[in-house]
Design a protein around this motif. Structure first.
Motif, PDB file in Angstrom:
ATOM      1  N   ALA C 251     -74.112 -23.263  30.695  1.00 15.72           N
ATOM      2  CA  ALA C 251     -73.507 -23.818  29.491  1.00 15.72           C
ATOM      3  C   ALA C 251     -72.850 -22.730  28.664  1.00 15.72           C
ATOM      4  N   ALA C 252     -73.522 -21.574  28.569  1.00  9.58           N
ATOM      5  CA  ALA C 252     -72.963 -20.490  27.757  1.00  9.58           C
ATOM      6  C   ALA C 252     -71.634 -20.018  28.350  1.00  9.58           C
ATOM      7  N   VAL C 253     -71.618 -19.889  29.655  1.00 10.99           N
ATOM      8  CA  VAL C 253     -70.389 -19.450  30.316  1.00 10.99           C
ATOM      9  C   VAL C 253     -69.315 -20.516  30.190  1.00 10.99           C
ATOM     10  N   PHE C 254     -69.725 -21.738  30.360  1.00  9.99           N
ATOM     11  CA  PHE C 254     -68.902 -22.925  30.227  1.00  9.99           C
ATOM     12  C   PHE C 254     -68.140 -22.886  28.901  1.00  9.99           C
ATOM     13  N   GLY C 255     -68.882 -22.576  27.839  1.00 13.70           N
ATOM     14  CA  GLY C 255     -68.267 -22.593  26.523  1.00 13.70           C
ATOM     15  C   GLY C 255     -67.533 -21.314  26.191  1.00 13.70           C
ATOM     16  N   GLY C 256     -67.752 -20.290  26.985  1.00 13.75           N
ATOM     17  CA  GLY C 256     -67.127 -19.016  26.678  1.00 13.75           C
ATOM     18  C   GLY C 256     -68.207 -18.024  26.275  1.00 13.75           C
ATOM     19  N   LEU C 304     -66.185 -24.743  39.133  1.00 18.36           N
ATOM     20  CA  LEU C 304     -64.807 -25.169  38.913  1.00 18.36           C
ATOM     21  C   LEU C 304     -64.261 -24.598  37.616  1.00 18.36           C
ATOM     22  N   ILE C 305     -65.050 -24.671  36.551  1.00 18.51           N
ATOM     23  CA  ILE C 305     -64.591 -24.143  35.260  1.00 18.51           C
ATOM     24  C   ILE C 305     -64.264 -22.660  35.388  1.00 18.51           C
ATOM     25  N   LEU C 313     -64.449 -22.443  28.043  1.00 17.62           N
ATOM     26  CA  LEU C 313     -63.659 -23.369  27.239  1.00 17.62           C
ATOM     27  C   LEU C 313     -63.103 -22.722  25.980  1.00 17.62           C
ATOM     28  N   LEU C 314     -63.968 -21.992  25.257  1.00 20.79           N
ATOM     29  CA  LEU C 314     -63.517 -21.439  23.985  1.00 20.79           C
ATOM     30  C   LEU C 314     -63.257 -19.944  24.061  1.00 20.79           C
TER      31      LEU C 314
END
Lengths: 434, 394, 322
Positions: C251-256, C304-305, C313-314
């Motif tokens: 999740a942390a990586v996902f969000g940046g 994928l992200i 994302l951010l």
């Protein structure tokens, strides 16, 4: 072959017993006695756990001793080719431990190509191991018959040898597929993606039992055919030992050749500074993919051996812990250096499989005989994780470059006065630079 | 490096000396070793521990008997951690030590199946007190016997009972183990055959805690009952979480739920839960009471779960070894003889159950019990007792 | 289609479950991201700090229960007490871990502290297991039920009171953290050190102290998340931390990675994806992939992200200095 002979000769010269003084002589003599006495003791008393552990330790000691290389080679060959098989005939457990050491040594060598040579942190190496193991397991058991309508399963053990190759290719291909999209990522991100990928593979194997039963899910696949050579069943522990020994020698040969070729140097260049390597014309992406694939293929090959030996595979043999154990063998041994890596494997397996289990069996025996009543939670075999973790932390703090780091690179760096970015070596001391 | 060296030498010397002391205690009587293999650590340690205790009680009671016959009977409890890999590795060690003549175990069917393949290679007899999956004996290995009922009796018994309560819609969950999935499938077959409707069939992963998705699916389908093929760590959580979410269903499960831990985990939510079991309380019979008293004295609490079955399994094993000794003219029997003698067990009256093994090692005198919780205390009450002959397919 | 229709009925419940899980992931993810922002280092042992907090919090509740107080006390109060104890102890452990295992290797190449963190993670797992087995004979710990009421929000939507408390507490913690990082002197110091450690040192900031503070807060929040997790789901084991940690890191990586809002967003999104994915996977794929594939879904999304937007994302792409 010529190069090898020349190198052995060169390394043997410059050594003489007279050079050592006082205490050093004592240690030297003690060392030689140890190296010779342990195998002899083990041959005389093959069932003795202590002798076995000390014998394995003696292998470690040989490496460190200042002896002419040809003597070392003779002793190691004697140990590996004669002592272990002979002992293994009497005690299957010891043969099995020796085989596991061999399997993990090859696995470590494979991961070393990715992490040590090329500098790519792969946290999911067990996935490739799993792919190879399941490839053989599915076809060498009744499992394949559950979803394929043709063919007669299980395939006989004669197919084992072919499957070594098949798994090499299949796992290598899986490594290639993983490598394609992710090799652009940097350090930490790459690590996490490889971790995620390994978890995906494990979860897939854990769940692919409905609607079509491909892997039998968490129940695992058993029994799996043992290898057969000219219709002789090779399922005694000593047989597996020889198979692994052969594969080990083959692997070392191949990797040595790669290491000293253009490919090997390209890998090291990528590890030291990717941008510079690319600028200098190294085909970075291709080299990275090659490194990933070869590493993956080796793991797949060993998966086949593992599946045949245990006659049982299930997803719990291929967890993150497994990947980390192999990674630790590489790092602890001194990444980049093949010798060190094998030593790392030896050290870890001996600790995990033999020493802890023996101590705990010993304590259990004492408890059942009423001599000492140890509560269930103090069973040493359960502390594998704790001890492993402590070793990791201590090694990182006190010997971050491993037990025996890559000497060639160390020397080069010392001469140039570099403090490299992402290798396993610590920054330089002013004293060490000539 | 030098320090490491001298340290190594010192350690070697110490270890060498210790081995001399330890091995110097060799006895003159021939040794017969029996191993018990159950989970002694992990989430199912409670069950494995009581089985081991039952086995140990039987062992301690008969040491002298064997000494009189001229044998040193030894007991080696092992911890398989409910992990097939560990079981296999223990099995490999056991078959290599010639002094082992029999194994009593396991608790988890998946572990038993994998390990028994190895025992079979070493001709080591295995008597199981608690493995209910059909595949354990369906492979027709000569060495495997079990004294408890099978899941193709337990599952259908559960289905019949649920239907008899007037509940015709069920949602099935299983934990994807050999045992859980096996018994859930047996339940499903029977329930559909007698006219019930299965509204959902989902697998969960053991060891996790978040089952909210599956629970909401249960709510969505409106099923009246839930059948869970699995063991008490997950079962207890499901019962508790379903109650907390206000999903009102009748919960039924197999003998994996038979543990005090179920009440500890689920608390009051366990009231109204039923389960089938192949073991039930033994205090009602005279033999049972004597066993309970002896168990209490040795271990400090009442026998629960499969303890009595462990006791009976060990008793049968010891009887088989004695029979083998007798047929061998009083000398140390071979493993093959023990295997034969074990399979030949017939008409044995145990504390928990009577035992007669059929051609593939199943106990044709086993029973299935249906139990229910009317209060949040363990053990639950026995509601029904059914002989497995009702479900045997001859 | 019928199956989808039945599932659509429970979307509000799934939403509440997903948000609860998501907030827990978010709080844990914040711990990862804070340490990464300051040190560019993945604190692998953070998952164990989460697990440690869960055990501490649960033991506090069990202690209250055995003292007979729990039944008479307001469950909110009990929860807050156990949360505070867990936060303090986890925070302290986090700082200790940093001092012992990370600080000595701060200047070593990146692989070394990473391996050290893995070692710490193993040690913590086994120590907790040892202690619990010695105490209870079993290393699984089951939390007592705190909140039993359910609130009827709409026609067929019933939310357990528990969810509201947990989500509420998470929001409070996230708000407090945001205020701290943006307004407080220490927060500013943390941001400065994250941006450029050497310049911050030149500016007179005590970098070591700031790093310790980061661990304190990050680990403390991880510990709080652990207690909330235990209360929500009812059971915790020494190995629960690993999978939660991996997903929270995802999740942390996902969000940046390195950005606190990114961790919050990533966590909540991941929780929702997981719960909705688990429920709808079976219906959408015709039974081929059931709810047990939810983790596969989560990791696939991560990969994928990272392939298409490597900085999350951010996050902003970082250039490389030659």
């Amino acid at each position: 072959m010529q190069n090898l002979k020349k190198r052995i000769k060169a390394e043997s010269e410059g050594f003489s017993f007279q050079d050592l003084q006082g205490k050093q002589r004592v240690y030297f003599i003690a060392g030689v006695l140890f190296i010779i006495a342990m195998p002899v003791w083990l041959l005389l008393d093959p069932g003795n756990s202590v002798a076995f552990v000390l014998f394995l330790l003696s292998l470690l000691v040989i490496q460190k001793m200042k002896l002419p290389t040809w003597i070392k080679i003779v002793i190691v060959a004697f140990d590996l080719v004669l002592v272990i098989p002979i002992v293994g005939q009497t005690s299957g457990t010891f043969a099995r431990v020796a085989t596991m050491v061999g399997i993990y040594a090859i696995l470590s060598l494979g991961l070393n190509i990715v992490v040590g040579f090329t500098g790519l942190l792969n946290l999911g190496y067990a996935a490739f191991y799993a792919v190879g193991a399941y490839t053989y397991a599915i076809f060498a058991s009744r499992q394949a018959g559950k979803f394929l309508s043709f063919g007669n399963f299980p395939l006989s053990g004669n197919w084992f040898w072919l499957f070594l190759l098949i798994a090499l290719v299949v796992s290598g291909f899986v490594g290639f597929l993983l490598g394609l999209p992710v090799l652009r990522l940097k350090g930490d991100y790459l690590a996490i993606v490889t971790l995620g990928f390994a978890e995906i593979i494990r979860l897939l194997f854990n769940n692919m039992n409905s609607p079509i039963n491909i892997t039998n899910g968490p129940m695992g696949i058993t029994p799996i055919q043992a290898p057969m050579l000219f219709n002789i069943r090779l399922n005694k522990p000593v047989d597996y030992y020889f198979i692994v020994l052969g594969l080990f020698l083959l692997t070392v040969l191949v990797i040595r050749n790669l290491q000293n070729s253009r490919i090997g140097r390209a890998w090291v260049a990528i590890r030291e500074d990717e941008l510079v390597a690319r600028t200098m014309g190294v085909p970075v992406v291709r080299m990275k993919l090659l490194s990933f694939s070869i590493g993956a293929g080796l793991a797949g090959m060993m998966g086949v051996v593992f599946a045949a030996m245990q006659s049982y595979v299930d997803p719990t043999s291929f967890t993150f812990m497994e990947s980390i154990i192999i990674l630790c063998m590489v790092i602890l041994g001194g990444s980049g250096n093949m010798q060190g890596v094998v030593i790392g494997a030896l050290a870890v397996i001996v600790l995990q499989l033999q020493i802890l289990k023996d101590v705990s069996n010993y304590l259990t025996q004492l408890a059942t005989n009423g001599a000492l009543n140890l509560p269930a939670w103090l069973n040493p075999a359960k502390y594998e994780r704790l001890i492993f973790g402590l070793i990791l932390v201590l090694m990182c703090i006190f010997r971050p470059n491993g037990i025996s780091p890559e000497k060639r690179v160390l020397k080069i760096r010392q001469r140039l006065g570099f403090a490299p970015k992402d290798s396993g070596l610590p920054p330089l001391d002013a004293k060490e630079v000539k | 490096m030098k320090r490491v060296f001298s340290f190594l030498l010192a350690v070697s010397l110490m270890l060498t000396l210790t081995t001399f002391f330890v091995s110097a205690s060799a006895d003159s009587l021939p040794v017969i070793k029996i191993a018990s293999v159950t989970p002694l650590s992990g989430s199912q340690a409670a069950m494995g521990e009581v089985i081991k205790n039952g086995i140990e009680l039987a062992y301690k009671e008969r040491i002298e008997e064997f000494a009189a016959l001229g044998f040193d009977l030894q007991f080696a409890p092992q911890d398989d951690q409910a992990d097939p890999k560990v079981g296999v590795s223990i099995a490999q060690r056991l078959i290599e030590d010639d002094e082992f003549l029999a194994v009593v175990g396991h608790w988890n069917s998946g572990v038993a199946i994998a390990s028994s393949e190895v025992y079979n290679q070493g001709n080591l007899a295995m008597i199981s007190p608690a493995n209910t999956a059909t595949e354990v004996t369906d492979r027709a290995l000569p060495i495997v016997n079990r004294i408890c009922a099978r899941d193709d009796a337990q599952g259908p018994a559960g289905a019949d009972f649920l239907y008899s309560l007037g509940l015709t819609t069920v949602f099935i969950i299983q934990d994807k183990t050999t045992y859980g999935q096996g018994v859930a499938d047996e339940f499903k077959k029977r329930f559909e055959a007698i006219g019930g409707t299965v509204l959902g069939y989902e697998g969960i992963t053991a060891g996790e805690a978040d089952y909210s998705a599956v629970e909401e699916m249960i709510r969505a389908t409106g099923a009246e009952a839930v059948y869970f093929g699995g063991i008490y760590p997950e079962g207890g959580l499901l019962i508790k979480q379903l109650a907390e979410k206000g999903i009102d269903v009748t919960f039924l499960g197999p003998d994996g739920l038979d543990s005090e831990e179920l009440v500890n985990i689920a608390g009051d939510a366990v009231i109204g839960t039923y389960y089938t079991s192949t073991a039930a309380g033994v205090a009602n019979t005279e033999k049972g009471a004597a066993f309970s008293a002896a168990y209490l004295e040795m271990f400090g609490n009442e026998p629960v779960g499969y303890a009595a079955y462990g006791y009976d399994a060990m008793s049968v094993t010891l009887n088989a070894i004695e029979a083998a000794i007798a047929s061998n003219g009083g000398a140390l029997p071979t493993r093959e003889q023990v295997v034969e003698a074990a399979r030949a067990t017939s008409g044995y009256e145990g504390v928990a159950t009577n035992i007669t093994f059929n051609a593939i090692g199943d106990n044709i005198e086993a029973k299935v019990y249906i139990l229910g919780f009317s209060e949040a205390t363990y053990p639950a009450e026995v509601i029904k007792s059914i002989a497995v002959t009702e479900f045997l397919k001859d | 289609m019928n199956q989808l229709q039945t599932l659509v009925k429970i979307i509000p419940q799934l939403l509440s479950d997903g948000l609860t899980l998501g907030f827990v992931y978010a709080i844990v993810a914040i711990g990862y991201t804070m340490v990464y922002g300051i040190l560019e280092f993945i604190n692998f042992a953070h998952s164990e700090l989460f697990m440690f907090g869960a055990f501490v919090g649960t033991e506090v509740l069990l202690l209250l229960k055995s003292m007979g107080i729990l039944a008479n006390m307001s469950p909110t109060l009990a929860l807050i007490i156990s949360l505070l104890v867990a936060m303090v102890m986890s925070g302290g452990l986090g700082v200790a871990v940093d001092r012992i295992a990370y600080k000595p290797v701060r200047s070593a190449p990146k692989l070394v502290p990473f391996i050290s963190a893995i070692g710490v993670s193993f040690v913590l797992q086994d120590v907790v297991r040892m202690v619990e087995e010695a105490k209870n004979g079993n290393y699984y710990l089951y939390a007592p039920t705190l909140f039993t009421r359910r609130i009827q929000v709409a026609a067929n939507m019933v939310i357990p009171e528990k969810t509201l408390y947990i989500v509420g507490l998470c929001l409070v913690m996230m708000a407090a953290l945001t205020l701290f990082v943006n307004k407080n002197k220490w927060g500013k110091a943390m941001r400065a050190v994250a941006q450029d450690r050497d310049t911050a040192r030149l500016m007179g900031i005590n970098v070591d102290l700031v790093i310790s503070m980061t661990f304190l807060i990050g680990a403390g929040m991880g510990g709080a998340a652990g207690t909330l997790f235990s209360v929500q789901y009812g059971s915790i084991s020494p190995y629960s931390g690993f999978i939660i940690g991996m997903k929270a890191f995802t999740a942390a990586v996902f969000g940046g990675i390195g950005k606190i809002p990114g961790a919050m967003l990533g966590g909540i999104l991941l929780g929702l994806i997981e719960v909705f994915g688990a429920s709808f996977l079976g219906a959408l794929t015709g039974g081929v992939f059931g709810s047990e594939y939810k983790d596969v879904l989560a990791f696939t999304i991560l990969i994928l992200i990272l392939i298409f937007k490597p900085s999350g994302l951010l996050g902003k792409p970082q250039g490389e200095k030659v």
